[in-house]
Motif scaffolding. Structure first.
Motif, PDB file in Angstrom:
ATOM      1  N   PHE A   7       1.057  -1.188  -0.074  1.00 16.53           N
ATOM      2  CA  PHE A   7      -0.059   0.087   0.028  1.00 16.53           C
ATOM      3  C   PHE A   7       0.768   1.228   0.065  1.00 16.53           C
ATOM      4  CE2 PHE A   7      -3.490  -2.785   1.917  1.00 16.53           C
ATOM      5  CZ  PHE A   7      -4.332  -2.667   0.734  1.00 16.53           C
ATOM      6  N   GLY A  47      -4.634   3.272  10.097  1.00 18.50           N
ATOM      7  CA  GLY A  47      -4.300   2.974   9.205  1.00 18.50           C
ATOM      8  C   GLY A  47      -4.598   3.943   7.910  1.00 18.50           C
ATOM      9  N   CYS A  48      -4.129   5.277   8.125  1.00 17.31           N
ATOM     10  CA  CYS A  48      -4.500   6.573   7.528  1.00 17.31           C
ATOM     11  C   CYS A  48      -4.189   6.682   5.942  1.00 17.31           C
ATOM     12  CB  CYS A  48      -3.900   7.873   7.961  1.00 17.31           C
ATOM     13  SG  CYS A  48      -2.143   7.626   7.787  1.00 17.31           S
ATOM     14  N   ARG A  52      -6.317  10.742   3.363  1.00 17.02           N
ATOM     15  CA  ARG A  52      -7.442  11.518   2.743  1.00 17.02           C
ATOM     16  C   ARG A  52      -8.710  11.534   3.623  1.00 17.02           C
ATOM     17  NH1 ARG A  52      -9.287   7.015  -1.708  1.00 17.02           N
ATOM     18  NH2 ARG A  52      -8.955   5.143  -0.244  1.00 17.02           N
ATOM     19  N   ASN A  53      -8.955  10.759   4.654  1.00  9.87           N
ATOM     20  CA  ASN A  53      -9.848  10.585   5.418  1.00  9.87           C
ATOM     21  C   ASN A  53      -9.712  11.599   6.612  1.00  9.87           C
ATOM     22  OD1 ASN A  53     -11.319   8.589   3.917  1.00  9.87           O
ATOM     23  ND2 ASN A  53     -10.032   7.001   4.741  1.00  9.87           N
ATOM     24  N   PHE A  68      -2.120   7.541  11.859  1.00  9.64           N
ATOM     25  CA  PHE A  68      -1.225   6.651  11.818  1.00  9.64           C
ATOM     26  C   PHE A  68      -1.242   5.627  10.642  1.00  9.64           C
ATOM     27  CE2 PHE A  68      -3.837   4.390  14.763  1.00  9.64           C
ATOM     28  CZ  PHE A  68      -3.588   3.231  14.443  1.00  9.64           C
ATOM     29  N   PHE A  70       1.369   1.992   9.357  1.00  5.16           N
ATOM     30  CA  PHE A  70       2.308   1.127   9.480  1.00  5.16           C
ATOM     31  C   PHE A  70       3.353   1.065   8.430  1.00  5.16           C
ATOM     32  CE2 PHE A  70       3.972  -3.206  11.033  1.00  5.16           C
ATOM     33  CZ  PHE A  70       4.806  -2.688  11.974  1.00  5.16           C
ATOM     34  N   ASP A  71       3.329   2.283   7.359  1.00  2.00           N
ATOM     35  CA  ASP A  71       4.385   2.099   6.480  1.00  2.00           C
ATOM     36  C   ASP A  71       4.797   3.575   6.451  1.00  2.00           C
ATOM     37  OD1 ASP A  71       5.260   1.134   3.772  1.00  2.00           O
ATOM     38  OD2 ASP A  71       4.620   2.987   3.162  1.00  2.00           O
ATOM     39  N   SER A  94       1.721   0.496  14.456  1.00  5.86           N
ATOM     40  CA  SER A  94       0.762  -0.382  13.927  1.00  5.86           C
ATOM     41  C   SER A  94      -0.384  -0.312  14.895  1.00  5.86           C
ATOM     42  CB  SER A  94       1.680  -1.718  13.932  1.00  5.86           C
ATOM     43  OG  SER A  94       0.491  -2.956  13.975  1.00  5.86           O
ATOM     44  N   ILE A  95      -1.503  -0.735  14.316  1.00  5.99           N
ATOM     45  CA  ILE A  95      -2.846  -0.866  14.995  1.00  5.99           C
ATOM     46  C   ILE A  95      -2.533  -1.721  16.103  1.00  5.99           C
ATOM     47  CG2 ILE A  95      -3.856  -2.611  13.461  1.00  5.99           C
ATOM     48  CD1 ILE A  95      -6.658  -0.721  13.904  1.00  5.99           C
ATOM     49  N   ILE A 110     -10.879   2.963   7.927  1.00  3.43           N
ATOM     50  CA  ILE A 110     -11.673   3.067   6.746  1.00  3.43           C
ATOM     51  C   ILE A 110     -10.654   2.143   5.818  1.00  3.43           C
ATOM     52  CG2 ILE A 110     -12.441   4.008   4.889  1.00  3.43           C
ATOM     53  CD1 ILE A 110     -13.201   6.075   6.886  1.00  3.43           C
ATOM     54  N   GLY A 111     -11.283   1.023   5.402  1.00  7.68           N
ATOM     55  CA  GLY A 111     -10.671  -0.158   4.527  1.00  7.68           C
ATOM     56  C   GLY A 111      -9.317  -0.723   4.940  1.00  7.68           C
ATOM     57  N   VAL A 112      -9.203  -1.153   6.213  1.00  2.88           N
ATOM     58  CA  VAL A 112      -8.138  -1.641   6.703  1.00  2.88           C
ATOM     59  C   VAL A 112      -8.088  -2.977   7.448  1.00  2.88           C
ATOM     60  CG1 VAL A 112      -6.138  -1.172   8.427  1.00  2.88           C
ATOM     61  CG2 VAL A 112      -7.243   1.010   7.353  1.00  2.88           C
ATOM     62  N   HIS A 115      -7.893  -6.187   5.719  1.00  2.00           N
ATOM     63  CA  HIS A 115      -6.549  -6.533   5.126  1.00  2.00           C
ATOM     64  C   HIS A 115      -5.720  -7.169   6.317  1.00  2.00           C
ATOM     65  CE1 HIS A 115      -7.487  -5.146   1.320  1.00  2.00           C
ATOM     66  NE2 HIS A 115      -7.563  -3.695   1.657  1.00  2.00           N
ATOM     67  N   LEU A 116      -6.176  -7.195   7.502  1.00  2.00           N
ATOM     68  CA  LEU A 116      -5.365  -7.676   8.667  1.00  2.00           C
ATOM     69  C   LEU A 116      -5.417  -9.402   8.841  1.00  2.00           C
ATOM     70  CD1 LEU A 116      -5.786  -4.506  10.989  1.00  2.00           C
ATOM     71  CD2 LEU A 116      -4.076  -4.959   9.374  1.00  2.00           C
TER      72      LEU A 116
HETATM   73  C1  LIG Z   1      -6.511   0.183   1.684  1.00  2.00           C
HETATM   74  S1  LIG Z   1      -5.510   1.047   2.505  1.00  2.00           S
HETATM   75  C2  LIG Z   1      -6.586   2.234   3.405  1.00  2.00           C
HETATM   76  C3  LIG Z   1      -5.839   3.511   3.552  1.00  2.00           C
HETATM   77  C4  LIG Z   1      -6.940   4.737   4.233  1.00  2.00           C
HETATM   78  N1  LIG Z   1      -7.456   4.331   5.414  1.00  2.00           N
HETATM   79  C5  LIG Z   1      -7.752   5.078   3.130  1.00  2.00           C
HETATM   80  O1  LIG Z   1      -8.959   4.662   3.146  1.00  2.00           O
HETATM   81  O2  LIG Z   1      -7.477   5.886   2.310  1.00  2.00           O
HETATM   82  C6  LIG Z   1      -4.753   0.055   3.945  1.00  2.00           C
HETATM   83  C7  LIG Z   1      -3.938   0.937   4.905  1.00  2.00           C
HETATM   84  O3  LIG Z   1      -3.752   0.066   5.929  1.00  2.00           O
HETATM   85  C8  LIG Z   1      -2.305   0.200   6.470  1.00  2.00           C
HETATM   86  N2  LIG Z   1      -1.996  -0.716   7.369  1.00  2.00           N
HETATM   87  C9  LIG Z   1      -1.801  -2.039   7.077  1.00  2.00           C
HETATM   88  N3  LIG Z   1      -1.476  -2.970   8.139  1.00  2.00           N
HETATM   89  C10 LIG Z   1      -1.186  -1.873   9.302  1.00  2.00           C
HETATM   90  C11 LIG Z   1      -1.082  -2.035  10.548  1.00  2.00           C
HETATM   91  N4  LIG Z   1      -0.726  -3.334  11.123  1.00  2.00           N
HETATM   92  N5  LIG Z   1      -1.233  -0.868  11.360  1.00  2.00           N
HETATM   93  C12 LIG Z   1      -1.436   0.305  10.951  1.00  2.00           C
HETATM   94  N6  LIG Z   1      -2.017   0.386   9.447  1.00  2.00           N
HETATM   95  C13 LIG Z   1      -1.814  -0.612   8.695  1.00  2.00           C
HETATM   96  C14 LIG Z   1      -1.851   0.211   5.210  1.00  2.00           C
HETATM   97  O4  LIG Z   1      -0.426   0.576   5.037  1.00  2.00           O
HETATM   98  C15 LIG Z   1      -2.602   1.025   4.186  1.00  2.00           C
HETATM   99  O5  LIG Z   1      -2.074   2.279   4.253  1.00  2.00           O
END
Ligand SMILES: C[S@@+](CC[C@H](N)C(=O)[O-])C[C@H]1O[C@@H](n2cnc3c(N)ncnc32)[C@H](O)[C@@H]1O
Length: 255
Positions: A7, A47-48, A52-53, A68, A70-71, A94-95, A110-112, A115-116
């Motif tokens: 991401f 997971g910002c 944009r949010n 915050f 994690f990248d 990291s969350i 949002i949208g995070v 994926h975890l």
């Molecule tokens: C699909 S993107 C969504 C980003 C944002 N929320 C948006 O809607 O534009 C998922 C985000 O989750 C972050 N992410 C993944 N694993 C994470 C973790 N363990 N802690 C925090 N963020 C994480 C990724 O780096 C990525 O930026």
């Protein structure tokens, strides 16, 4: 892992703000919340991505917005997006490692979460950060009406999520060009396809690319979302909204 490195490539490349992100943000937080709910509030964005949010709560007068990711590339992109707001701060975290307790009026992700690897642990941490009387908001992919994604896109994603990310970005054109032609040449019934028809090609391409990069992408049924939320401690009330018939927003009140 939440594919954060993959991401990061996306947010580095697609770090521009679009006016329609406001409409999207207001859609993702659910029908019961609006700009006025952020005024003077302390807000956490988990997971910002490129921020944009977080941008909109800053505009709506939040007193503090802590975003915050994690990248590191995402953190830098979000810092750029939010540079004009003194209320905003972006950190690398990291969350799974957030250690705030009863601190924020509103914490959203949002949208995070879909994926975890361990979504329950992630939302428990996020919920702990919310003060009693505050809200946690999650937006996740839904299974209902996305069966075709699970059937056809998931097998493709299994491969593309393991390729070098620049190659996946290139391969995404083989999907985004036909999709762009399809939605512009043929009238659409699907709410989602009607929505993305309004997007510029570059944005549509970023959506396809976003679909092809993550190693984990869960499309949850309503009962799976309920099961996730029920793993939280009992001091909660929640509402689930079906957003545009293809995704879920959960608003959890901490009591
Ligand atoms: C699909 S993107 C969504 C980003 C944002 N929320 C948006 O809607 O534009 C998922 C985000 O989750 C972050 N992410 C993944 N694993 C994470 C973790 N363990 N802690 C925090 N963020 C994480 C990724 O780096 C990525 O930026």
């Amino acid at each position: 892992m939440g594919s954060q490195d993959r991401f990061g490539y996306e947010w580095d490349k697609y770090d521009f703000m679009l006016p329609m992100y406001e409409k999207q943000f207001l859609m993702w937080i659910g029908p019961d919340l609006g700009p006025e709910d952020f005024k003077d509030k302390a807000v956490l964005d988990a997971g910002c991505g490129m921020g944009r949010n977080s941008y909109w709560p800053c505009k709506y007068g939040a007193k503090e917005v802590l975003a915050f990711d994690f990248d590191q590339r995402s953190v830098e992109a979000a810092q750029k997006t939010l540079k004009d707001f003194s209320a905003a701060k972006v950190i690398y975290k990291s969350i799974y490692d957030i250690d705030f307790v009863n601190r924020f009026d509103i914490a959203f992700s949002i949208g995070v979460i879909h994926h975890l690897e361990d979504p329950k642990r992630a939302i428990q941490n996020l919920f702990r950060a919310v003060r009693p009387g505050g809200k946690m908001i999650l937006w996740v992919y839904g299974y209902e009406n996305n069966e075709w994604v699970v059937r056809y896109i998931n097998p493709i994603r299994k491969i593309t999520s393991r390729l070098p990310v620049w190659l996946t970005h290139f391969l995404a054109y083989f999907f985004s060009i036909p999709l762009w032609l399809y939605i512009h040449l043929i009238p659409q019934k699907s709410e989602y396809l009607k929505l993305i028809r309004q997007f510029k090609f570059k944005h549509l391409h970023s959506i396809i690319f976003d679909q092809l990069i993550p190693r984990i992408a869960n499309y949850w049924k309503k009962e799976e979302v309920e099961d996730l939320v029920n793993s939280l401690p009992n001091n909660k009330k929640y509402k689930i909204h079906h957003i545009r018939n293809y995704s879920w927003t959960v608003v959890v009140d901490k009591v």
